[in-house]
Design an enzyme around this catalytic site. Structure first.
Site, mmCIF file in Angstrom:
data_model
loop_
_atom_site.group_PDB
_atom_site.id
_atom_site.type_symbol
_atom_site.label_atom_id
_atom_site.label_comp_id
_atom_site.label_asym_id
_atom_site.label_seq_id
_atom_site.Cartn_x
_atom_site.Cartn_y
_atom_site.Cartn_z
ATOM 1 N N HIS A 136 0.843 -1.200 0.000
ATOM 2 C CA HIS A 136 0.000 0.000 0.000
ATOM 3 C C HIS A 136 0.880 1.252 0.000
ATOM 4 O O HIS A 136 0.679 2.163 -0.805
ATOM 5 C CB HIS A 136 -0.912 -0.036 1.234
ATOM 6 C CG HIS A 136 -1.711 1.209 1.464
ATOM 7 N ND1 HIS A 136 -3.027 1.325 1.096
ATOM 8 C CD2 HIS A 136 -1.374 2.396 2.028
ATOM 9 C CE1 HIS A 136 -3.466 2.534 1.421
ATOM 10 N NE2 HIS A 136 -2.480 3.207 1.988
ATOM 11 N N GLU A 137 1.860 1.299 0.891
ATOM 12 C CA GLU A 137 2.710 2.496 0.972
ATOM 13 C C GLU A 137 3.541 2.651 -0.301
ATOM 14 O O GLU A 137 3.730 3.759 -0.800
ATOM 15 C CB GLU A 137 3.608 2.448 2.213
ATOM 16 C CG GLU A 137 2.865 2.330 3.554
ATOM 17 C CD GLU A 137 1.755 3.355 3.751
ATOM 18 O OE1 GLU A 137 1.777 4.416 3.095
ATOM 19 O OE2 GLU A 137 0.837 3.084 4.549
ATOM 20 N N HIS A 162 1.513 4.222 -2.961
ATOM 21 C CA HIS A 162 1.315 5.670 -2.832
ATOM 22 C C HIS A 162 2.331 6.446 -3.669
ATOM 23 O O HIS A 162 2.054 7.548 -4.119
ATOM 24 C CB HIS A 162 1.419 6.109 -1.370
ATOM 25 C CG HIS A 162 0.120 6.008 -0.628
ATOM 26 N ND1 HIS A 162 -1.079 6.397 -1.178
ATOM 27 C CD2 HIS A 162 -0.170 5.576 0.627
ATOM 28 C CE1 HIS A 162 -2.050 6.202 -0.288
ATOM 29 N NE2 HIS A 162 -1.525 5.698 0.808
ATOM 30 N N GLU A 165 -5.879 6.477 -1.770
ATOM 31 C CA GLU A 165 -5.862 5.362 -0.821
ATOM 32 C C GLU A 165 -6.389 4.086 -1.469
ATOM 33 O O GLU A 165 -5.900 2.990 -1.191
ATOM 34 C CB GLU A 165 -6.683 5.707 0.421
ATOM 35 C CG GLU A 165 -6.104 6.861 1.239
ATOM 36 C CD GLU A 165 -4.710 6.572 1.774
ATOM 37 O OE1 GLU A 165 -4.377 5.384 1.958
ATOM 38 O OE2 GLU A 165 -3.952 7.528 1.981
ATOM 39 N N ASP A 170 -4.624 0.604 -1.784
ATOM 40 C CA ASP A 170 -5.174 -0.660 -1.275
ATOM 41 C C ASP A 170 -5.135 -1.761 -2.330
ATOM 42 O O ASP A 170 -4.724 -2.888 -2.048
ATOM 43 C CB ASP A 170 -6.618 -0.451 -0.789
ATOM 44 C CG ASP A 170 -6.670 0.300 0.540
ATOM 45 O OD1 ASP A 170 -5.642 0.321 1.251
ATOM 46 O OD2 ASP A 170 -7.734 0.856 0.870
HETATM 47 ZN ZN LIG Z 1 -2.426 5.201 2.587
#
Ligand SMILES: [Zn+2]
Length: 602
Positions: A438-439, A442, A499, A503
């Site tokens: 997830h990070e 980003h 986000e 995800d």
């Molecule tokens: Zn996030």
């Protein structure tokens, strides 16, 4: 765990200035309800007197500067971060603010729920002003004035969706231009009051807002500013004041706004204040925390997983059919440049000179916030320090920082249900592995993808690739716009896009890395009749177990760039054929979105 640490620190006669002393005395002052109640409103006198003393424009400017360390939102807040276009230079950013409610929408929406909440807010403002000494009728008049003024600021505020666009909030300009764009506010006087007389440029993130705020410093009378700022001093300090103030604060912000039935126990609230991230002594608490709970092997194991995920994502980028070769090359360069921080900072931030005692809870909050604010402003003119952390070690969260092009995992998230050194790969990749993915994603979401490997806002995409990217992410906006967690209230697909990209990318990358890890050793036997793949997806879903009241959910839908937990679990999986295979979901079942509607990005 944190409770045991703070209680132990409070009991010990620790040397002055040590972590134990800062944390222990802070905690003891917070738990001393009798002293807090006996002090009444007096601990807030310093800021209330300051506001009472405002008589002319210069006084207003100085008062705003003096209140800003405390996040009283006196119109706006300054903070120091690298310049968006030059990540090696620290810059003063100015962030719009000034609202007591969590978003501009609360002031501007016309529906019944919003109207009644705004009315309840106005009553709360009136009751708080009355507690602080205003006669009832005067308090009501003043509360109406506060709401009118905040509505004006709300109207001038940039929406959350627009603020997610990094170009819209990158407006670095010289002071002469700022004085022109936001005319009427004494910017030079303001910067002098902050001790920053020499700086030449700032980044007003929302220029239109600052133009309106500057107008308001001219056309709103000093006595109205005094009322407005008095309210914000009371709002910010009430949780640390005597019971009537703290109760009134909870009654609106907890009970009414979030639907909470009762307040958390006092010890828990005090620990949250100590570990409040920015402008707290959370890092001192974090140092005590990692000494106790963070096993060194967790760091090694996590770094190993990060490299598996990095390799898996690199493969996926190479294989993408919608991305041209030059954009691909830049994406791979950016991925290779990610730095990784795990557990806690290598260098602890120096708190020499911060004095914390046991006599005043609010006094400690004030001293800490002032200390940290001054520390932050001193970064201007100093080289950017890439060793700094944006979260405290006990935090159960993680982040990607586009300016540093880094992914960061505090010790607090390296524990079950996210991570367990003794658990098998299926559960670790399904939980913390997805967080890592997830990070990483980003760095390539709709906002992060506009920063380059060095952390600068710079376009490294071909026009054609960007258009394909937007078409793909558009499909994801549609998917989440359609979810309706509460009757009539949908997820905002644009607000949550970054986000949601994180995800979906997170599960995909973690799954690919998990498959690599599986291939490297003997295939594990099923556990409790569940295959390794099934356990991966179950571990992912278990991370999102939570309960939330409708009122709090509504606040999140308006303000939170994350989708509600249930949709973070189900949304991505409904797009993944690997999940459908693992659980034999038939086409047409709710967890199986038609292939043509599935966003495929990273
Ligand atoms: Zn996030």
């Amino acid at each position: 765990m944190l409770r045991a640490i703070v209680e132990e620190a409070a009991a010990a006669g620790a040397p002055a200035g040590s972590e134990r002393q800062l944390v222990g005395d802070f905690y003891a002052s917070g738990m001393d309800e009798a002293a807090t109640d006996a002090a009444g409103l007096s601990p807030a006198a310093r800021e209330l007197d300051l506001v009472e003393g405002i008589a002319e424009h210069a006084g207003l400017t100085r008062a705003i500067a003096a209140l800003q360390p405390h996040e009283m939102r006196p119109g706006f807040s300054p903070f120091v971060r690298p310049d968006p276009r030059d990540s090696s230079t620290n810059r003063l950013h100015l962030q719009q603010g000034g609202l007591g409610l969590p978003d501009r929408d609360y002031y501007l929406r016309e529906d019944e729920t919003s109207r009644s909440l705004l009315a309840a807010y106005e009553e709360h403002v009136a009751r708080t002003l009355a507690l602080a000494g205003s006669a009832a009728s005067e308090a009501r008049e003043r509360a109406a004035l506060v709401v009118r003024f905040e509505t004006r600021l709300a109207r001038a505020s940039m929406t959350r969706v627009d603020q997610r666009d990094p170009y819209k909030v990158a407006n670095t300009m010289g002071l002469p231009e700022l004085a022109l764009r936001a005319e009427g506010f004494d910017w030079a006087g303001y910067l002098t009051a902050l001790g920053l007389a020499g700086i030449e440029a700032v980044n007003p993130r929302q220029p239109d807002f600052f133009a309106e705020l500057a107008r308001a410093t001219r056309d709103v009378a000093a006595d109205e500013w005094r009322v407005y700022l008095r309210w914000h001093v009371l709002r910010a300090w009430s949780p640390y004041l005597a019971k009537p103030f703290a109760d009134e604060h909870f009654d609106f912000f907890g009970r009414r706004l979030l639907g909470q039935k009762e307040e958390k126990p006092r010890w828990e609230r005090v620990v949250e204040v100590i570990d409040d991230g920015r402008r707290s002594v959370g890092e001192a608490l974090g140092r005590l925390y990692v000494e106790r709970v963070f096993p060194p092997e967790a760091k090694t194991r996590l770094r190993e997983m990060v490299e598996y995920l990095r390799a898996a994502l690199a493969d996926r980028i190479r294989e993408l059919d919608w991305l041209g070769p030059t954009t691909k090359e830049s994406a791979l360069e950016k991925l290779a440049a990610f730095t990784v921080k795990v557990g806690y900072p290598d260098r602890w931030h120096d708190r020499a000179g911060l004095r914390i005692g046991r006599s005043s809870y609010l006094g400690n909050v004030r001293a800490t916030q002032r200390f940290e604010f001054a520390y932050e402003l001193r970064k201007l003119g100093a080289p950017v320090d890439r060793t700094e952390w944006g979260m405290t070690p006990p935090t159960v969260n993680a982040y990607y920082n586009p300016s540093f092009n880094e992914i960061v995992f505090p010790a607090g998230i390296l524990r079950p249900p996210f991570f367990d050194v003794h658990a098998d790969d299926a559960s670790n990749y399904g939980a913390i592995g997805v967080v890592i993915g997830h990070e990483m994603s980003h760095g390539f979401d709709d906002s992060g993808s506009q920063y380059d490997a060095q952390g600068n806002l710079r376009n490294w995409w071909s026009a054609e690739d960007r258009a394909s990217y937007d078409a793909r992410t558009g499909r994801m906006v549609e998917q989440f716009d359609a979810y309706e967690p509460l009757p009539g209230s949908h997820i905002n697909g644009k607000l949550t896009l970054g986000e949601n990209i994180g995800d979906l990318g997170g599960v995909r990358i973690a799954y690919a890395a998990f498959q690599r890890a599986l291939a490297a050793s003997a295939r594990p036997e099923p556990i409790d009749g569940l295959s390794a793949e099934q356990r991966f997806f179950i571990a992912h879903a278990q991370v999102w177990r939570s309960i939330i009241r409708d009122e709090a959910l509504l606040v999140r839908l308006l303000t939170d760039p994350h989708s509600p937990a249930r949709y973070r679990a189900n949304g991505p999986l409904s797009n993944m054929s690997e999940f459908h295979d693992a659980f034999r979901c038939a086409a047409g079942s709710p967890m199986c979105r038609p292939a043509a509607q599935r966003p495929v990005i990273w």
